[in-house]
Scaffold this active site. Structure first.
Site, PDB file in Angstrom:
ATOM      1  N   THR A 165      59.786  54.540  70.290  1.00 30.71           N
ATOM      2  CA  THR A 165      60.164  54.807  68.906  1.00 30.71           C
ATOM      3  C   THR A 165      61.612  54.403  68.729  1.00 30.71           C
ATOM      4  O   THR A 165      62.409  54.525  69.670  1.00 30.71           O
ATOM      5  CB  THR A 165      60.003  56.298  68.557  1.00 30.71           C
ATOM      6  OG1 THR A 165      60.718  56.600  67.363  1.00 30.71           O
ATOM      7  CG2 THR A 165      60.540  57.192  69.657  1.00 30.71           C
ATOM      8  N   CYS A 177      61.381  49.920  63.035  1.00 34.11           N
ATOM      9  CA  CYS A 177      60.521  51.085  63.228  1.00 34.11           C
ATOM     10  C   CYS A 177      59.273  50.558  63.904  1.00 34.11           C
ATOM     11  O   CYS A 177      58.750  49.507  63.508  1.00 34.11           O
ATOM     12  CB  CYS A 177      60.188  51.759  61.896  1.00 34.11           C
ATOM     13  SG  CYS A 177      58.945  53.055  62.053  1.00 34.11           S
TER      14      CYS A 177
END
Length: 229
Positions: free
Chosen positions: A83, A196
């Protein structure tokens, strides 16, 4: 090969991509039936999201550090946090283990600099676009970072959490991202960072006039290369 420890589940939609991309890289580089030796801890992302939005970052840091130690004790020779946003807590993870931490920002910045770009447009969660932890990491590689204005940041963030993390890929959202990227390019961005790990589900190279850098793929490839040695 060396074993990689993956901290995933943030969200699981992108963690699936990590598993696939790492093993494809290993297959393509060394062939036969080789695949990557991996250890994975997958979070309940709802719990992480609640920590993020409530500002309970120290609680999250304590949890991530504990998981990193567990992976190291189980045999991981490097840690990969699947992430971008939670790299806000990278220092706490790094200090908790003795094995390398493969930083997504460094891997991405090195790829961009190798292509000769300097001024980059950044898309990601509101935390990634608005706080210093990620942008400063890119700046350390001599990159000039541009982000969308506040209203566009809010929409980019909403689409990530309300759609992509749930596996929903919608055409109107793709058009919105295309508009946001076009505005960054018009403002001088030489390339776009898909900052992202879910954004790659929605847009890619065909959605903007400049080169895109998919942080999910770059991070996964870097991890695979470490594993291979």
């Amino acid at each position: 090969m060396q074993t990689i420890g993956l901290i995933g589940g943030m969200s699981w939609e992108s963690t699936v991509l990590y598993y696939k991309l790492i093993n494809e890289r290993v297959r393509d580089r060394i062939g036969k039936l080789h695949s990557a030796p991996l250890l994975m801890y997958s979070y309940d992302f709802e719990e992480i999201k609640q920590m993020q939005y409530a500002g309970r970052w120290q609680e999250a840091a304590t949890s991530l550090a504990e998981v990193a130690r567990l992976l190291e004790s189980a045999g991981a020779r490097a840690i990969v946090l699947c992430t971008n946003t939670m790299h806000k807590l990278a220092p706490e993870i790094i200090s908790s283990v003795s094995v390398p931490f493969i930083h997504i920002g460094d891997a991405t910045a090195e790829r961009i600099r190798a292509k000769g770009y300097r001024r980059v447009g950044l898309l990601g969660t509101k935390f990634t676009m608005e706080e210093d932890f990620y942008i400063d990491r890119l700046r350390a590689h001599d990159l000039d970072v541009m982000v969308p204005p506040a209203d566009e940041r809010a929409e980019v963030n909403r689409i990530i959490y309300d759609e992509l993390c749930l596996g929903n890929v919608a055409a109107p959202s793709r058009r919105r991202y295309q508009e946001v990227m076009a505005a960054l390019v018009a403002g001088g961005a030489e390339c776009i960072i898909l900052g992202c790990t879910e954004i790659t589900m929605l847009v890619g190279p065909d959605d903007t006039s400049v080169e895109t850098f998919d942080t999910t793929a770059i991070h996964a490839e870097t991890a695979a290369d470490f594993a291979i040695g």
